[in-house]
Design an enzyme around this catalytic site. Structure first.
Site, PDB file in Angstrom:
ATOM      1  N   SER A  86       3.711 -10.059  15.259  1.00 48.40           N
ATOM      2  CA  SER A  86       2.679 -10.153  16.305  1.00 48.40           C
ATOM      3  C   SER A  86       2.816 -11.434  17.135  1.00 48.40           C
ATOM      4  O   SER A  86       2.705 -11.373  18.370  1.00 48.40           O
ATOM      5  CB  SER A  86       1.279 -10.085  15.691  1.00 48.40           C
ATOM      6  OG  SER A  86       1.051  -8.792  15.200  1.00 48.40           O
ATOM      7  N   LYS A 107      -8.556  -6.136   6.850  1.00 51.53           N
ATOM      8  CA  LYS A 107      -8.948  -5.147   7.863  1.00 51.53           C
ATOM      9  C   LYS A 107     -10.314  -4.509   7.574  1.00 51.53           C
ATOM     10  O   LYS A 107     -11.023  -4.122   8.488  1.00 51.53           O
ATOM     11  CB  LYS A 107      -7.875  -4.064   7.987  1.00 51.53           C
ATOM     12  CG  LYS A 107      -6.616  -4.532   8.699  1.00 51.53           C
ATOM     13  CD  LYS A 107      -5.652  -3.372   8.909  1.00 51.53           C
ATOM     14  CE  LYS A 107      -4.442  -3.800   9.716  1.00 51.53           C
ATOM     15  NZ  LYS A 107      -3.563  -2.680  10.052  1.00 51.53           N
ATOM     16  N   ASN A 142      -8.497  -4.012  13.260  1.00 53.79           N
ATOM     17  CA  ASN A 142      -7.264  -4.799  13.372  1.00 53.79           C
ATOM     18  C   ASN A 142      -7.298  -5.730  14.584  1.00 53.79           C
ATOM     19  O   ASN A 142      -6.346  -6.462  14.830  1.00 53.79           O
ATOM     20  CB  ASN A 142      -6.019  -3.892  13.416  1.00 53.79           C
ATOM     21  CG  ASN A 142      -5.811  -3.265  14.770  1.00 53.79           C
ATOM     22  OD1 ASN A 142      -6.762  -3.074  15.534  1.00 53.79           O
ATOM     23  ND2 ASN A 142      -4.583  -2.933  15.099  1.00 53.79           N
ATOM     24  N   ASP A 180      -4.727   0.595  15.992  1.00 52.88           N
ATOM     25  CA  ASP A 180      -3.636   1.327  15.322  1.00 52.88           C
ATOM     26  C   ASP A 180      -3.665   2.813  15.686  1.00 52.88           C
ATOM     27  O   ASP A 180      -2.617   3.434  15.880  1.00 52.88           O
ATOM     28  CB  ASP A 180      -3.753   1.190  13.798  1.00 52.88           C
ATOM     29  CG  ASP A 180      -3.231  -0.153  13.290  1.00 52.88           C
ATOM     30  OD1 ASP A 180      -2.399  -0.766  13.982  1.00 52.88           O
ATOM     31  OD2 ASP A 180      -3.666  -0.583  12.209  1.00 52.88           O
ATOM     32  N   GLU A 187      -6.500  10.806  -5.986  1.00 52.01           N
ATOM     33  CA  GLU A 187      -7.929  10.662  -5.610  1.00 52.01           C
ATOM     34  C   GLU A 187      -8.065  10.065  -4.213  1.00 52.01           C
ATOM     35  O   GLU A 187      -9.015  10.394  -3.492  1.00 52.01           O
ATOM     36  CB  GLU A 187      -8.724   9.742  -6.543  1.00 52.01           C
ATOM     37  CG  GLU A 187      -8.171   9.528  -7.850  1.00 52.01           C
ATOM     38  CD  GLU A 187      -8.737   8.283  -8.546  1.00 52.01           C
ATOM     39  OE1 GLU A 187      -8.122   7.987  -9.549  1.00 52.01           O
ATOM     40  OE2 GLU A 187      -9.730   7.644  -8.124  1.00 52.01           O
TER      41      GLU A 187
HETATM   42  P1  NAP Z   1      -1.790   0.250   2.117  1.00 47.27           P
HETATM   43  O1  NAP Z   1      -3.191   0.437   2.539  1.00 47.27           O
HETATM   44  O2  NAP Z   1      -1.452  -0.718   1.035  1.00 47.27           O
HETATM   45  O3  NAP Z   1      -1.236   1.712   1.672  1.00 47.27           O
HETATM   46  C1  NAP Z   1       0.038   1.859   1.085  1.00 47.27           C
HETATM   47  C2  NAP Z   1       0.359   3.339   0.886  1.00 47.27           C
HETATM   48  O4  NAP Z   1       1.704   3.437   0.383  1.00 47.27           O
HETATM   49  C3  NAP Z   1      -0.539   4.036  -0.139  1.00 47.27           C
HETATM   50  O5  NAP Z   1      -0.734   5.368   0.265  1.00 47.27           O
HETATM   51  C4  NAP Z   1       0.330   3.954  -1.414  1.00 47.27           C
HETATM   52  O6  NAP Z   1       0.039   4.960  -2.348  1.00 47.27           O
HETATM   53  C5  NAP Z   1       1.698   4.194  -0.827  1.00 47.27           C
HETATM   54  N1  NAP Z   1       2.761   3.721  -1.723  1.00 47.27           N
HETATM   55  C6  NAP Z   1       3.115   2.431  -1.984  1.00 47.27           C
HETATM   56  N2  NAP Z   1       4.155   2.399  -2.843  1.00 47.27           N
HETATM   57  C7  NAP Z   1       4.471   3.702  -3.125  1.00 47.27           C
HETATM   58  C8  NAP Z   1       5.455   4.328  -3.945  1.00 47.27           C
HETATM   59  N3  NAP Z   1       6.339   3.611  -4.653  1.00 47.27           N
HETATM   60  N4  NAP Z   1       5.501   5.684  -3.971  1.00 47.27           N
HETATM   61  C9  NAP Z   1       4.608   6.422  -3.252  1.00 47.27           C
HETATM   62  N5  NAP Z   1       3.659   5.888  -2.464  1.00 47.27           N
HETATM   63  C10 NAP Z   1       3.581   4.539  -2.401  1.00 47.27           C
HETATM   64  O7  NAP Z   1      -0.850  -0.167   3.340  1.00 47.27           O
HETATM   65  P2  NAP Z   1      -1.045   0.207   4.897  1.00 47.27           P
HETATM   66  O8  NAP Z   1      -1.773  -0.878   5.575  1.00 47.27           O
HETATM   67  O9  NAP Z   1      -1.561   1.592   4.985  1.00 47.27           O
HETATM   68  O10 NAP Z   1       0.481   0.130   5.419  1.00 47.27           O
HETATM   69  C11 NAP Z   1       1.429   1.101   5.015  1.00 47.27           C
HETATM   70  C12 NAP Z   1       2.729   0.933   5.818  1.00 47.27           C
HETATM   71  O11 NAP Z   1       2.467   1.133   7.200  1.00 47.27           O
HETATM   72  C13 NAP Z   1       3.367  -0.449   5.705  1.00 47.27           C
HETATM   73  O12 NAP Z   1       4.759  -0.285   5.599  1.00 47.27           O
HETATM   74  C14 NAP Z   1       3.020  -1.110   7.027  1.00 47.27           C
HETATM   75  O13 NAP Z   1       3.985  -2.060   7.443  1.00 47.27           O
HETATM   76  C15 NAP Z   1       3.046   0.083   7.963  1.00 47.27           C
HETATM   77  N6  NAP Z   1       2.213  -0.104   9.178  1.00 47.27           N
HETATM   78  C16 NAP Z   1       2.852  -0.042  10.385  1.00 47.27           C
HETATM   79  C17 NAP Z   1       2.103  -0.196  11.541  1.00 47.27           C
HETATM   80  C18 NAP Z   1       2.782  -0.125  12.879  1.00 47.27           C
HETATM   81  O14 NAP Z   1       2.181  -0.554  13.880  1.00 47.27           O
HETATM   82  N7  NAP Z   1       3.974   0.409  12.970  1.00 47.27           N
HETATM   83  C19 NAP Z   1       0.707  -0.416  11.480  1.00 47.27           C
HETATM   84  C20 NAP Z   1       0.094  -0.466  10.216  1.00 47.27           C
HETATM   85  C21 NAP Z   1       0.875  -0.307   9.059  1.00 47.27           C
HETATM   86  P3  NAP Z   1      -1.058   4.716  -3.521  1.00 47.27           P
HETATM   87  O15 NAP Z   1      -2.388   4.986  -2.903  1.00 47.27           O
HETATM   88  O16 NAP Z   1      -0.677   5.691  -4.579  1.00 47.27           O
HETATM   89  O17 NAP Z   1      -0.894   3.283  -3.960  1.00 47.27           O
END
Ligand code: NAP
Length: 272
Positions: free
Chosen positions: A21, A68, A89, A104, A154
């Protein structure tokens, strides 16, 4: 704070060192001839950080993991998207009144619409975390039919119930017929670049495969999708569009998308 800048913007989160950012926003402000600065702050005490935003009159703030959701009670108002998604965000400071936004959702849909209109399309979302909530909300608002699947069932059930959409068990994810696949999990993100959250053998059915991870630029999932003949979209575009929306909110001006895109790509290439 940089005393020479007319307007000051920042990112609050923990960690923040990996964030692109600052690079993106500084490049945009420079191209817009704005006398503005943008810094990343590693925050341990959220309440204290919000007090600082008010005390120093910081014009706008980006909010990242893990604040967030927890920042919401410290704000004076939130917009409609935040009420649905449950996460902020972006903060806009208007003479001491702090309003929370979520860019987002709009960032995701703007990036997607460059390739396809999701109206009437069936979309499988992998993941049920914070980003999944914004993506699901954006897709449903745009008229797509959404199916959620997540490692922790869940959370998939909870998200599906919130948005009145379907969910499938994680182990059945490859059996779902759909038009678009969107990965919102962190599986495949740097440094774990060799793994994919979806088996490559089942990717050819999709018209489009989206991965919102932006580091690496082409994840293992996207590489497999490209090899299977699907169109692909990486996370850089969503990141740029969500940042562009932040600039519109903060300055009321149109952001220089191409400058922002190049700054982010260059930083990724340099490994910063
Ligand atoms: P978060 O709230 O921590 O959620 C993570 C997700 O990934 C959960 O659904 C989790 O499942 C799953 N996960 C993690 N490790 C896993 C594994 N080994 N196998 C299967 N599922 C797994 O994170 P978030 O904020 O949503 O961000 C998620 C991703 O999106 C990150 O890579 C982030 O950089 C990206 N992102 C990109 C943008 C963009 O502008 N491009 C914006 C926001 C986020 P469980 O519930 O089972 O733990």
């Amino acid at each position: 704070m940089n005393g020479k800048s007319e307007a000051f913007y920042c990112l609050i989160g923990n960690p923040v060192s990996h964030s692109l950012s600052p690079v993106m926003h500084r490049a945009a402000f420079k191209a817009m001839n704005l006398n503005a600065d943008y810094q990343a702050f590693l925050v341990h005490d959220l309440k204290g950080a919000v007090r600082c935003i008010r005390a120093h009159g910081i014009h706008g703030v980006s909010v990242t993991i893990p604040f967030k959701e927890s920042v919401i009670p410290y704000l004076d108002a939130v917009d409609k998207d935040v009420r649905h998604i449950g996460a902020v965000n972006t903060i806009l400071n208007q003479n001491g009144k702090l309003t929370g936004f979520n860019t987002d959702a709009r960032g995701f849909i703007s990036a997607l619409q460059e390739i396809t209109n999701p109206r009437g399309k069936r979309v499988v979302i992998l993941g049920a975390g914070g980003a999944a909530r914004a993506v699901a909300y954006a897709l449903i608002q745009s008229g797509a039919e959404v199916i959620i699947t997540n490692r922790t069932q869940e959370k998939a059930e909870k998200l599906a119930s919130k948005f009145s959409c379907a969910f499938v068990p994680w182990n059945n994810r490859e059996k779902m017929a759909a038009d678009i696949l969107v990965n919102t999990t962190s599986v495949g993100m740097y440094p774990q670049v060799a793994i994919s959250p979806f088996d490559g053998r089942y990717l050819s059915q999709f018209e489009l495969v989206v991965d919102i991870i932006y580091n690496p630029e082409e994840t293992r999932l996207l590489k497999l999708a490209r090899q299977a003949g699907a169109k692909t979209l990486g996370g850089i575009e969503m990141f740029i569009y969500q940042g562009a929306e932040q600039i519109r909110l903060w300055t009321g001006r149109e952001p220089p998308l191409e400058v922002m895109r190049q700054a982010v790509k260059e930083a990724l290439r340099d490994g910063s």
